[in-house]
Design a protein around this motif. Structure first.
Motif, PDB file in Angstrom:
ATOM      1  N   SER A 149      39.074  -7.175 107.396  1.00 30.70           N
ATOM      2  CA  SER A 149      38.427  -7.246 106.092  1.00 30.70           C
ATOM      3  C   SER A 149      38.821  -8.488 105.322  1.00 30.70           C
ATOM      4  O   SER A 149      38.471  -8.624 104.154  1.00 30.70           O
ATOM      5  N   GLY A 151      37.801 -11.432 105.642  1.00 31.38           N
ATOM      6  CA  GLY A 151      36.769 -12.473 105.636  1.00 31.38           C
ATOM      7  C   GLY A 151      36.639 -13.104 106.998  1.00 31.38           C
ATOM      8  O   GLY A 151      37.512 -12.957 107.869  1.00 31.38           O
ATOM      9  N   ASP A 165      29.551  -3.291 104.353  1.00 30.99           N
ATOM     10  CA  ASP A 165      30.100  -3.675 103.055  1.00 30.99           C
ATOM     11  C   ASP A 165      30.976  -2.564 102.486  1.00 30.99           C
ATOM     12  O   ASP A 165      30.837  -1.395 102.835  1.00 30.99           O
ATOM     13  N   VAL A 206      41.992  -9.878  98.872  1.00 28.35           N
ATOM     14  CA  VAL A 206      40.794  -9.918  98.034  1.00 28.35           C
ATOM     15  C   VAL A 206      41.098  -9.485  96.603  1.00 28.35           C
ATOM     16  O   VAL A 206      40.473  -9.975  95.658  1.00 28.35           O
ATOM     17  N   TYR A 210      40.250 -11.748  93.408  1.00 29.60           N
ATOM     18  CA  TYR A 210      39.396 -11.177  92.365  1.00 29.60           C
ATOM     19  C   TYR A 210      40.049 -11.287  90.998  1.00 29.60           C
ATOM     20  O   TYR A 210      39.417 -11.712  90.020  1.00 29.60           O
ATOM     21  N   SER A 247      40.440   0.452  99.088  1.00 28.41           N
ATOM     22  CA  SER A 247      39.089   0.468  99.621  1.00 28.41           C
ATOM     23  C   SER A 247      38.387   1.776  99.278  1.00 28.41           C
ATOM     24  O   SER A 247      38.984   2.848  99.357  1.00 28.41           O
ATOM     25  N   ARG A 272      33.496  -6.514  99.144  1.00 25.97           N
ATOM     26  CA  ARG A 272      33.945  -7.275 100.312  1.00 25.97           C
ATOM     27  C   ARG A 272      33.225  -6.746 101.537  1.00 25.97           C
ATOM     28  O   ARG A 272      32.525  -5.734 101.469  1.00 25.97           O
ATOM     29  N   SER A 273      33.424  -7.397 102.651  1.00 28.80           N
ATOM     30  CA  SER A 273      32.789  -6.984 103.903  1.00 28.80           C
ATOM     31  C   SER A 273      33.845  -6.804 104.981  1.00 28.80           C
ATOM     32  O   SER A 273      34.903  -7.444 104.955  1.00 28.80           O
TER      33      SER A 273
END
Length: 343
Positions: A149, A151, A165, A206, A210, A247, A272-273
């Motif tokens: 996760s 990236g 996602d 992330v 953020y 998550s 996020r993906s």
């Protein structure tokens, strides 16, 4: 499966794992068995392959040569098995998956079940680590496929595909004042104790990015605990140790015992993906590709199928029956509403 020279596999494992202990653990052998296999190979070749001391192992020049060819030999075995399986319409052998603990609990088991209904001769091992650790396992050929996760990895040797996602949700104990507030500013978060995932976690990465985009630095937070799993993190928040972020998929499946509640942070959603990562030069491309379809199909069921996910769901067919429809609401806003209802 083709009969392989186990000694080649053992040597490659020792080289990539950095020692006899780690190689033995990965191969489910004793250290004595690993040492015996290496010694047998050295005796046959008449050459020392590994320098051993109390603290480390180091490949000799001859060992480096053989390890280089060992990877090619093992890849060729895998490629031959993969192509033969494809010609029969069924796959067999071992598929090694690396992923986070949350995905190992929520996403991967359903995919394995779906896949094995079509290809029952395939067995699996699942190695659990954070995103950084999964990429390390891939780089050392300890796993065939990874789900991360953090990236996309900008490395030519990897094939990277977006899987699905996710939204990262800020959470608090249900009785915390922030759980009752309509909006909480990022600066107010800094005044409270905070619980973070460990360094190397995609979630931690992330979240830091953020918060920086909102004008605050994670380094200025009152971080009181770092934990190596989402389950431990949620338990710490529920115990009142601090606030955190996790998550949304880790909150699926009756997650609110002990009770947690969302924090409505003053800012845009933190999306996020997750990515499917595998080496470009893998001998298991077909079976890995087939498992990727099963993974997308299972996730469409677990998280709710929308858009391209419905296409993925339709791309993996089970003989004699249709894939069940999703029973959960796919919108994270619904997840937030469920959370809020627990307060």
């Amino acid at each position: 499966m083709l009969k392989r020279d186990q000694r080649i596999r053992v040597l490659y494992a020792v080289a990539t794992c950095g020692g006899f202990t780690n190689a033995a653990e990965m191969l489910h052998l004793t250290q004595q068995a690993v040492s015996f296999q290496i010694k047998s190979l050295e005796d046959e070749l008449g050459a020392r392959l590994i320098h051993r001391d109390a603290k480390s192992v180091e490949l000799t020049e001859e060992g480096q040569i053989l390890v280089r060819y060992a990877k090619q030999i093992l890849d060729l075995y895998s490629a031959a098995e993969d192509e033969i399986s494809h010609s029969k319409g069924l796959y067999d052998g071992l598929l090694r998956v690396g992923c986070t603990g949350t995905l190992a609990r929520v996403a991967v088991p359903g995919a394995i079940r779906l896949f094995r209904e079509v290809h029952p001769a395939v067995s699996f091992t699942v190695s659990i680590s954070n995103s950084e650790g999964v990429l390390d396992l891939l780089s050392r050929s300890i796993v065939d496929i990874g789900i991360v996760s953090a990236g996309p990895v900008d490395l030519e040797q990897y094939s990277i595909e977006k899987l699905f996602d996710d939204e990262v949700v800020f959470i608090a104990p249900a009785d915390h004042q922030f759980a009752q507030r309509e909006l909480v500013t990022p600066e107010e978060l800094m005044s409270e104790p905070f619980v973070l995932r460990e360094v190397g976690s995609g979630t931690r990465r992330v979240v830091g990015q953020y918060l920086k985009s909102l004008g605050v630095e994670i380094a200025d937070f009152k971080v009181v605990t770092e934990l190596g799993s989402s389950e431990a993190l949620k338990a710490a928040v529920a115990a009142g140790i601090g606030l955190s972020a996790t998550s949304s998929i880790s909150l699926l499946g009756n997650p609110f015992r002990p009770p947690l509640a969302p924090i409505n942070l003053d800012g845009p959603p933190l999306n996020r993906s997750f990515y499917l990562v595998m080496p470009v030069a893998t001998g298991k491309r077909r079976v890995v590709g087939a498992f990727a379809k099963a993974l997308r199909a299972a996730n469409a069921v677990a998280f709710g199928a929308t858009g391209s996910e419905r296409e993925a769901e339709g791309s993996f067919h089970l003989p004699g029956r249709a894939l069940p429809r999703a029973s959960r609401e796919p919108d994270v806003r619904a997840l937030r509403a469920r959370l809020s209802g627990q307060k």
